[in-house]
Design a protein around this motif. Sequence first.
Motif, PDB file in Angstrom:
ATOM      1  N   ARG A   1      41.586  48.664  38.793  1.00  0.00           N
ATOM      2  CA  ARG A   1      40.317  49.392  38.728  1.00  0.00           C
ATOM      3  C   ARG A   1      40.104  49.904  37.296  1.00  0.00           C
ATOM      4  N   PRO A   2      38.935  50.384  36.953  1.00  0.00           N
ATOM      5  CA  PRO A   2      38.720  50.900  35.601  1.00  0.00           C
ATOM      6  C   PRO A   2      39.781  51.950  35.284  1.00  0.00           C
ATOM      7  N   GLY A   3      40.365  51.917  34.122  1.00  0.00           N
ATOM      8  CA  GLY A   3      41.477  52.814  33.783  1.00  0.00           C
ATOM      9  C   GLY A   3      42.810  52.151  34.043  1.00  0.00           C
ATOM     10  N   LEU A   4      42.759  50.919  34.512  1.00  0.00           N
ATOM     11  CA  LEU A   4      43.934  50.056  34.693  1.00  0.00           C
ATOM     12  C   LEU A   4      44.860  50.454  35.837  1.00  0.00           C
ATOM     13  N   ALA A   5      44.401  51.364  36.679  1.00  0.00           N
ATOM     14  CA  ALA A   5      45.229  51.684  37.845  1.00  0.00           C
ATOM     15  C   ALA A   5      45.199  50.488  38.805  1.00  0.00           C
ATOM     16  N   LEU A   6      46.348  50.220  39.410  1.00  0.00           N
ATOM     17  CA  LEU A   6      46.456  49.106  40.341  1.00  0.00           C
ATOM     18  C   LEU A   6      45.695  49.427  41.626  1.00  0.00           C
ATOM     19  N   GLN A   7      44.770  48.567  41.994  1.00  0.00           N
ATOM     20  CA  GLN A   7      43.967  48.816  43.191  1.00  0.00           C
ATOM     21  C   GLN A   7      44.457  47.955  44.359  1.00  0.00           C
ATOM     22  N   GLU A   8      44.754  46.704  44.055  1.00  0.00           N
ATOM     23  CA  GLU A   8      45.073  45.787  45.158  1.00  0.00           C
ATOM     24  C   GLU A   8      45.887  44.599  44.638  1.00  0.00           C
ATOM     25  N   VAL A   9      46.813  44.156  45.461  1.00  0.00           N
ATOM     26  CA  VAL A   9      47.550  42.928  45.152  1.00  0.00           C
ATOM     27  C   VAL A   9      47.461  42.027  46.386  1.00  0.00           C
ATOM     28  N   VAL A  10      47.028  40.805  46.173  1.00  0.00           N
ATOM     29  CA  VAL A  10      46.999  39.835  47.278  1.00  0.00           C
ATOM     30  C   VAL A  10      48.058  38.780  46.989  1.00  0.00           C
ATOM     31  N   TYR A  11      48.984  38.633  47.924  1.00  0.00           N
ATOM     32  CA  TYR A  11      50.089  37.691  47.755  1.00  0.00           C
ATOM     33  C   TYR A  11      49.756  36.394  48.491  1.00  0.00           C
ATOM     34  N   HIS A  12      49.776  35.285  47.774  1.00  0.00           N
ATOM     35  CA  HIS A  12      49.507  33.983  48.390  1.00  0.00           C
ATOM     36  C   HIS A  12      50.802  33.182  48.420  1.00  0.00           C
ATOM     37  N   ASP A  13      50.983  32.384  49.476  1.00  0.00           N
ATOM     38  CA  ASP A  13      52.157  31.505  49.476  1.00  0.00           C
ATOM     39  C   ASP A  13      51.850  30.251  48.653  1.00  0.00           C
ATOM     40  N   GLN A  14      52.781  29.312  48.639  1.00  0.00           N
ATOM     41  CA  GLN A  14      52.619  28.155  47.751  1.00  0.00           C
ATOM     42  C   GLN A  14      51.653  27.121  48.320  1.00  0.00           C
ATOM     43  N   ARG A  15      51.130  27.414  49.533  1.00  0.00           N
ATOM     44  CA  ARG A  15      50.082  26.544  50.087  1.00  0.00           C
ATOM     45  C   ARG A  15      48.725  27.239  50.049  1.00  0.00           C
ATOM     46  N   GLY A  16      48.660  28.364  49.357  1.00  0.00           N
ATOM     47  CA  GLY A  16      47.384  29.065  49.173  1.00  0.00           C
ATOM     48  C   GLY A  16      47.040  30.065  50.263  1.00  0.00           C
ATOM     49  N   ARG A  17      47.907  30.197  51.277  1.00  0.00           N
ATOM     50  CA  ARG A  17      47.613  31.133  52.364  1.00  0.00           C
ATOM     51  C   ARG A  17      47.972  32.557  51.946  1.00  0.00           C
ATOM     52  N   VAL A  18      47.206  33.523  52.451  1.00  0.00           N
ATOM     53  CA  VAL A  18      47.517  34.922  52.140  1.00  0.00           C
ATOM     54  C   VAL A  18      48.723  35.350  52.972  1.00  0.00           C
ATOM     55  N   VAL A  19      49.767  35.831  52.299  1.00  0.00           N
ATOM     56  CA  VAL A  19      50.966  36.299  52.995  1.00  0.00           C
ATOM     57  C   VAL A  19      50.795  37.766  53.352  1.00  0.00           C
ATOM     58  N   LYS A  20      50.317  38.532  52.368  1.00  0.00           N
ATOM     59  CA  LYS A  20      50.074  39.952  52.624  1.00  0.00           C
ATOM     60  C   LYS A  20      49.210  40.549  51.521  1.00  0.00           C
ATOM     61  N   THR A  21      48.685  41.715  51.837  1.00  0.00           N
ATOM     62  CA  THR A  21      47.839  42.413  50.873  1.00  0.00           C
ATOM     63  C   THR A  21      48.348  43.845  50.754  1.00  0.00           C
TER      64      THR A  21
END
Lengths: 401, 247
Positions: B173-193
Motif C-alpha cells: 500500500r502507499p508507504g510501502l506497508a505490506l497489504q497482501e501476498v497471494v501465493y501461487h503454485d507452479q501451475r498458477g493456482r492460488v495456494v493461499k492469500t
Amino acid sequence: MVRMAWRNLWRHKARTVLMMGIVLFGSLIVLLMWGITAGVFDSMIRTHVDLDYGAIKVFPAGYRDDPAPGRGFSGEALDEVLAVAARIGGATSAPRLVAHGLLRSAYGATGVELRGVDPEQEPAVTRLEEALVDGRFLAGAGEALLGVRAARALDVKVGERVVVLVQGATSTESRGVVVVGLLATGLASLDKRAVIISLADARTLVGVDGATEVALALPRGTRANPVAVELDAALGPGHEVLTFAEGNPLVTGMIEGNTGEMVITMVLLALLAGFGVANTVLFSVIERTREFGVMTALGMGSRRLALLVVMESVLVSALGFAAASVGGYFLIQYLARTGIPVGHLAGIGSELGIPPRIYASVEGWYWAASLVVVLATGAVAAWYPARRAAKLEPVEAIREI
Amino acid sequence: MRSSHATILGVLVVTLNLISTGASAAPTSAEEFLEAARAAWRGETFQATVTLEVTRGGETTVYGLELWAQGETRALIRIFLPKEETGSGYLLADDELWYYAPAIGRPLALPPIALGEGLFGSGLDLDDVLRGTSADSYEVAFAPEQPLEGVRLVLTPLPTAAIVYGHLEILLRPGLALQEVVYHDQRGRVVKTARVTEFLELPDRVVPRTIVVEEASGDRTVQTFERLVIDDPLDPALFTLESLLRR
C-alpha cells in the motif's frame, strides 16, 4: 507285494479315487501356499535388493548406532572402500549419502530420507531407472527423483520444484530441486519417504565430502554371504559389511517366522488329510474282512497283511501327491507368470517391500518336504487299520458277512 | 491436522520478520520496492501480546501468546491460551530452539529445522516474503496490472531457490506497508492469500495489527497483535532457559 497293493487299489476304483482326492486337495493347498509364500518373500527380497539396498552395504564402524552424516566415510575413506569393492569380481558399487530432513511443496511438507546418489554409478547397483513411471533418471545437480506416493501427498508433478531442508553442519540448509522423475518401486521407504538427489547436492547441503554408505550389487545367482566375508577381510577393521539379510533383521525375521508358520500349517493339513485317508482305509479293511481272512488262511502272515494295507495307503497317497504335483506345478507356473494382485493390502505390503502383485515361485525343497510328509502321513494313517487287519482270526473273518 | 507447535512457531517466524525500522528512501525499480518493503518491517526488538485464531478442518482454536523478540535469532514465546497449553512456551536462542510444557517438567531441545516446519504448519508463511524475498531468490517485476493506490509486484523464484511457490503477488500500500501476498503454485493456482486487514499506526511507522491467511483448502489463520511495543530495550536474560521455565 507292491503289485498286489496296486491291484487291490483298482478293484475299488471309487474308494481309491476318493482317497486320492483327499490327498490331492490337501497336497495342492500345501504346494500352492508354499509357492505363493515363497513368491512373496522372493519378490520382497528382490525388490529390496534391486531397487533399494543392493546385495551388500558397507558402513563406517559405529555409523549405524548414530547415523549422522558427519559420522560417514570421509572423502579419502570412501575412495578406499570403492577401490577395494572394485577388486571384488563381478561386483559393482556406488556411494550414497543419507540424511534426514523435510521435503516441502506449496501444499505441505513431509519428513523424508534424503538420499544423495551418484547419477552415473547408482544405476550399476540399483534398477531404479526401471521403476520410473514418469520423467527420467537423475542427470546432475539441481534435480530430484521422488516417489509417487510422496508426489501425490505433496501434489507435485515432474518439472516442478520442491524444497529440501536438512540439518547441515552448523545450521538448517535448504535448496530447491526440480523433480525430474517419479518412482513407483512398491517400497514405501522409497515411494513415500525418500527424495533422491545428486551426491554433489547432498554433500553441499549436509556439509560433508564423503558418503554414509557404499552399496554393492552382485551378479544374479551369486551368494552374498561369501562375498561379504571376502570384502570384510579386504577392508579390515573400521568397517561394517552387511548383506541384505544382516542389514534387515525385521524382514529376515519375518521370513523365518513365516516359514515356521508354514511348516505348522503343512503338518495340520497333512493331519487332516491323514484322518481322511485313515477313515477310508479303515472302512476298506472292515469291508474286506472276509478277503483278509481268506488270505490269512492261505498262509499270508499277519505282518505281511499289515504291510499290504500300509502299502495301499502309501501308494494312494503317492498317487494323490503326484496328481497334486502336476496340477500344482502348472498352477504355480501360471501364477508365477501372471501374478496375484494383493488389492487393498498393497498399502500395508509396501511398508515391507511386498510388491502390489505377487508372483508365485517354484522351489524344489518344499516340494520334496511335502512329498515326505504326505507319504509319512499315508503310512501313519494306515497304521490302525493295518493293525486291525493283522489281528484278524482267519476262521472268524471268513464267517463274517 | 497441523500441530499447535507448528502454528505457534509460525507466529514466531512471522514476528521476527514484522519488526519495523521505519521509512526508507523512495524506490523506483521493482527490486527497490521489494527491498524497501522488507526493510520497513525490520527492527531490533519487539514485545507483543498476540491472539491467534486457527481454523483447521472446520474446527477453530484460539491461542493467546506473549512474545518477545530481539533481532532475528532470539525470541521467547509464552502461551496463556488455551487453558491446557498455559505455561508452555518456546525459546529461540541463536541456533537453539527449545520447547517447554509444565506437564513435561523440563525443556526439550527441538531441531532448528522445526522452525522451518512452523512456516508451513501455521499458514503464516510470510517468512518467504519477508526473510526470503531478496533478489537472490526471486526475479522481481511490476505486475502488468497495477492498483490505483500502492504497488503490485510479481516475484518468480529462481530455479534453485528454496521456494516452493510458482510465483507470489505482493501488494504494497502507499508507504510501502505490506497489504497482501497471494501465493501461487507452479501451475498458477492460488495456494493461499495472506492479507493485512488492520494496521496499527505508530508515531514513526505503520505495522500490521491483523493478518488473515486463507488457504485453498479452506483452513484459515487470523493473527492479531493486541499489544505492541517496538524497539524498547530487552533484558538479554529473557532469552535463556531459566526464563523459559519461569511461569
